[in-house]
Motif scaffolding. Structure first.
Motif, short mmCIF file in Angstrom:
data_model
loop_
_atom_site.label_atom_id
_atom_site.label_comp_id
_atom_site.label_asym_id
_atom_site.label_seq_id
_atom_site.Cartn_x
_atom_site.Cartn_y
_atom_site.Cartn_z
N GLY A 1 0.79 -1.23 0.00
CA GLY A 1 0.00 0.00 0.00
C GLY A 1 0.81 1.27 0.00
O GLY A 1 0.24 2.37 0.04
N LYS A 2 2.13 1.15 -0.02
CA LYS A 2 2.99 2.34 -0.05
C LYS A 2 3.87 2.31 -1.29
O LYS A 2 4.72 1.43 -1.43
N LYS A 3 3.63 3.26 -2.18
CA LYS A 3 4.42 3.35 -3.40
C LYS A 3 4.79 4.80 -3.65
O LYS A 3 4.07 5.72 -3.29
N TRP A 4 5.93 4.97 -4.29
CA TRP A 4 6.44 6.28 -4.66
C TRP A 4 6.46 7.22 -3.46
O TRP A 4 5.85 8.28 -3.46
N ILE A 5 7.19 6.79 -2.46
CA ILE A 5 7.36 7.59 -1.24
C ILE A 5 8.47 8.60 -1.47
O ILE A 5 9.60 8.25 -1.81
N ARG A 6 8.15 9.86 -1.24
CA ARG A 6 9.10 10.93 -1.51
C ARG A 6 10.09 11.12 -0.38
O ARG A 6 9.74 11.00 0.79
N ALA A 7 11.30 11.42 -0.76
CA ALA A 7 12.35 11.68 0.23
C ALA A 7 12.11 13.02 0.90
O ALA A 7 11.51 13.93 0.32
N LYS A 8 12.58 13.13 2.12
CA LYS A 8 12.48 14.38 2.86
C LYS A 8 13.16 15.50 2.08
O LYS A 8 14.25 15.34 1.56
N GLY A 9 12.47 16.62 1.98
CA GLY A 9 13.02 17.76 1.25
C GLY A 9 12.57 17.83 -0.19
O GLY A 9 12.90 18.79 -0.91
N SER A 10 11.80 16.83 -0.65
CA SER A 10 11.32 16.84 -2.02
C SER A 10 10.28 17.93 -2.24
O SER A 10 9.48 18.24 -1.35
N ASN A 11 10.29 18.50 -3.42
CA ASN A 11 9.33 19.53 -3.81
C ASN A 11 8.19 18.86 -4.56
O ASN A 11 8.29 18.57 -5.74
N ASN A 12 7.07 18.62 -3.86
CA ASN A 12 5.95 17.92 -4.48
C ASN A 12 5.29 18.74 -5.58
O ASN A 12 4.59 18.19 -6.43
N GLY A 13 5.50 20.05 -5.56
CA GLY A 13 4.90 20.92 -6.56
C GLY A 13 5.72 21.06 -7.83
O GLY A 13 5.27 21.68 -8.80
N PHE A 14 6.92 20.49 -7.84
CA PHE A 14 7.74 20.57 -9.03
C PHE A 14 7.09 19.78 -10.16
O PHE A 14 6.59 18.67 -9.96
N ILE A 15 7.10 20.34 -11.38
CA ILE A 15 6.48 19.71 -12.53
C ILE A 15 7.56 19.35 -13.55
O ILE A 15 8.06 20.23 -14.27
N PRO A 16 7.95 18.09 -13.64
CA PRO A 16 8.95 17.70 -14.64
C PRO A 16 8.42 17.99 -16.05
O PRO A 16 7.26 17.74 -16.35
N HIS A 17 9.28 18.51 -16.91
CA HIS A 17 8.86 18.83 -18.27
C HIS A 17 10.07 18.91 -19.18
O HIS A 17 11.18 19.16 -18.74
N ARG A 18 9.80 18.71 -20.45
CA ARG A 18 10.83 18.85 -21.47
C ARG A 18 10.16 19.22 -22.78
O ARG A 18 9.13 18.65 -23.15
N PHE A 19 10.75 20.18 -23.49
CA PHE A 19 10.24 20.60 -24.79
C PHE A 19 11.36 20.50 -25.82
O PHE A 19 12.34 21.24 -25.73
#
Length: 268
Positions: A124-142
């Protein structure tokens, strides 16, 4: 690359990740994080040690990789494991991790699965973020040469687009989609979407659809959505690739994916 049918460079051979006796863990990446960049470096080194030195890779590691990104998909995209730069390996939890960066700065790290002190996978636990992670960051590439940009949600989907070498915007979760209007990355991303055909992959659940419904008026333009209403709840792009990988060989896979996307897409 002009569209999804341009994902070429077929791999010459299946990545050989056979198990081997005498495997020893690489560097000891742990949960005590003083610097996210340093932690990302440790995870990356552990990944390279485990997955690019064939004699060191265990069957469990092989299975986890292929459960995330199927072998046929990796072959179809001519993916070299050392070149998938967003992947790391958490030796403490014996699991793959995704590293999200903006330039040289690590913005977030998520470990796919956790293990308890006895070494058992915590359900029941997947993709657990490390302490200090920016959950609002949006990965992108153009990519300048692309006339299509894909938008999706989910940590694992970042790896999909990186393997495809596609232009993309990938939200970490559905909740962040609805917050896009207030994101510090809004202007940069909207600039990247100008003049592009945008295809959004909507997970088959209410939070995802609600998030994209809030996103569409903000981004506008030549906009399409791909939905999976006939599939189980929660079904997403990665599930589609997993399904098609079981039906088609690597030479046929990307064409089948293109056909499926065209059949499902609708103008917003």
């Amino acid at each position: 690359m002009k569209s999804i049918d341009s994902f070429k460079n077929v791999a010459l051979s299946k990545p050989d990740l056979a198990p081997c006796e005498g495997y020893q863990e690489a560097s000891s990446a742990n949960d005590s994080i003083d610097d996210l960049n340093q932690y990302a470096t440790k995870l990356r080194e552990a990944y390279l040690n485990a997955y690019t030195r064939v004699s060191l890779c265990t069957q469990e590691q092989t299975d986890e990789l292929y459960n995330l990104y199927p072998c046929n998909f990796l072959r179809a995209c001519s993916a070299k494991l050392r070149d998938i730069e967003c992947l790391g390996y958490n030796t403490k939890h014996q699991s793959l991790a995704i590293i999200l960066k903006s330039g040289d700065k690590t913005q977030a790290i998520a470990t796919r699965r956790l293990r308890d002190e006895a070494g058992n996978i915590v359900e029941g636990k997947k993709w657990i973020r490390a302490k200090g992670s920016n959950n609002g960051f949006i990965p992108h590439r153009f990519n300048k040469s692309d006339d299509v940009v894909f938008i999706a949600e989910g940590i694992g989907e970042v790896g999909l687009f990186e393997i495809l070498k596609a232009s993309y915007v990938c939200f970490q979760n559905a909740g962040e989609i609805s917050k896009f209007e207030y994101s510090t990355l809004k202007d940069e991303i909207l600039e990247g979407l100008k003049g592009k055909r945008v295809i959004c992959f909507v997970d088959n659940d209410e939070p995802s659809q609600n998030g994209f419904n809030a996103l569409y008026p903000v981004i506008g333009g030549d906009l399409y959505q791909v939905r999976f209403k006939d599939k189980p709840k929660g079904y997403d792009l990665r599930d589609l690739i997993m399904e098609l990988s079981g039906k088609y060989n690597y030479k046929e896979l990307l064409k089948a994916l293109q056909t499926e996307i065209k059949a499902r897409q609708e103008r917003v």
